[in-house]
Design a protein around this motif. Structure first.
Motif, PDB file in Angstrom:
ATOM      1  N   ILE A   1       0.836  -1.203   0.000  1.00  9.91           N
ATOM      2  CA  ILE A   1       0.000   0.000   0.000  1.00  9.91           C
ATOM      3  C   ILE A   1       0.871   1.253   0.000  1.00  9.91           C
ATOM      4  CG2 ILE A   1      -1.614   1.363   1.379  1.00  9.91           C
ATOM      5  CD1 ILE A   1      -2.899  -1.306   2.196  1.00  9.91           C
ATOM      6  N   GLY A   2       1.867   1.297   0.842  1.00 12.23           N
ATOM      7  CA  GLY A   2       2.744   2.465   0.905  1.00 12.23           C
ATOM      8  C   GLY A   2       3.496   2.704  -0.389  1.00 12.23           C
ATOM      9  N   ALA A   3       4.030   1.639  -0.969  1.00  9.84           N
ATOM     10  CA  ALA A   3       4.769   1.776  -2.226  1.00  9.84           C
ATOM     11  C   ALA A   3       3.845   2.156  -3.375  1.00  9.84           C
ATOM     12  CB  ALA A   3       5.505   0.475  -2.542  1.00  9.84           C
ATOM     13  N   ALA A   4       2.658   1.586  -3.409  1.00  4.26           N
ATOM     14  CA  ALA A   4       1.723   1.889  -4.497  1.00  4.26           C
ATOM     15  C   ALA A   4       1.288   3.351  -4.479  1.00  4.26           C
ATOM     16  CB  ALA A   4       0.503   0.972  -4.406  1.00  4.26           C
ATOM     17  N   ILE A   5       0.967   3.864  -3.321  1.00  6.06           N
ATOM     18  CA  ILE A   5       0.538   5.264  -3.246  1.00  6.06           C
ATOM     19  C   ILE A   5       1.693   6.189  -3.596  1.00  6.06           C
ATOM     20  CG2 ILE A   5      -0.208   7.074  -1.646  1.00  6.06           C
ATOM     21  CD1 ILE A   5      -2.129   5.049  -0.502  1.00  6.06           C
TER      22      ILE A   5
ATOM     23  N   SER B   1      -1.430  -1.690   9.247  1.00  4.24           N
ATOM     24  CA  SER B   1      -0.881  -0.538   9.955  1.00  4.24           C
ATOM     25  C   SER B   1      -0.638   0.622   8.998  1.00  4.24           C
ATOM     26  CB  SER B   1       0.429  -0.921  10.633  1.00  4.24           C
ATOM     27  OG  SER B   1       1.039   0.223  11.171  1.00  4.24           O
ATOM     28  N   GLY B   2      -1.296   1.725   9.260  1.00  5.76           N
ATOM     29  CA  GLY B   2      -1.092   2.916   8.457  1.00  5.76           C
ATOM     30  C   GLY B   2       0.292   3.508   8.660  1.00  5.76           C
TER      31      GLY B   2
ATOM     32  N   VAL C   1       5.599   5.006   6.379  1.00  7.98           N
ATOM     33  CA  VAL C   1       7.063   4.896   6.357  1.00  7.98           C
ATOM     34  C   VAL C   1       7.534   4.364   5.013  1.00  7.98           C
ATOM     35  CG1 VAL C   1       9.028   3.666   7.366  1.00  7.98           C
ATOM     36  CG2 VAL C   1       7.313   4.696   8.847  1.00  7.98           C
ATOM     37  N   THR C   2       6.869   3.339   4.498  1.00  8.64           N
ATOM     38  CA  THR C   2       7.225   2.790   3.196  1.00  8.64           C
ATOM     39  C   THR C   2       7.035   3.822   2.100  1.00  8.64           C
ATOM     40  OG1 THR C   2       6.577   0.590   3.934  1.00  8.64           O
ATOM     41  CG2 THR C   2       6.776   0.925   1.561  1.00  8.64           C
TER      42      THR C   2
END
Length: 104
Positions: free
Chosen positions: A31-35, A73-74, A79-80
């Motif tokens: 999720i972090g990398a995609a956004i 975890s948001g 962080v990602t």
């Protein structure tokens, strides 16, 4: 998982526990990398350098709010997202925008 392993009277299925642990972290990282990868092209050349300041504040919030409904975890997703943006962002974000964001 550790508390359940200690308090439960049944033997702990380590293969299922390890798989759940990996799935949990993989979801956050994806999720972090995609956004981050979706927003880097948006930050490529906006007409106004001030828009970069708005995006630098909105990106972590957007990442966090995207991760929480999926019960991951948001914080780790943010962080990602920050790590990916830091790695690939300077290649596409102009110097004037970086100066604006640092000043902000």
């Amino acid at each position: 998982m550790a508390i359940e392993a200690v308090t439960d009277e049944r033997p702990c299925p380590w293969s299922g526990t390890a798989l759940a642990f990996v799935e949990s972290y993989a979801g956050k990282i994806v999720i972090g990398a995609a956004i981050s990868l979706l927003l880097i092209p948006v930050r490529h050349r906006p007409p106004e350098p001030l828009l970069h300041s708005v995006l630098s504040v909105a990106t972590p919030l957007l990442t966090y709010l995207s991760a929480e409904p999926l019960h991951v975890s948001g914080v780790l997703a943010v962080v990602t997202c920050g790590l990916v943006t830091t790695r690939f962002g300077p290649r596409v974000i102009g110097s004037d925008a970086r100066i604006q964001v640092i000043a902000f």
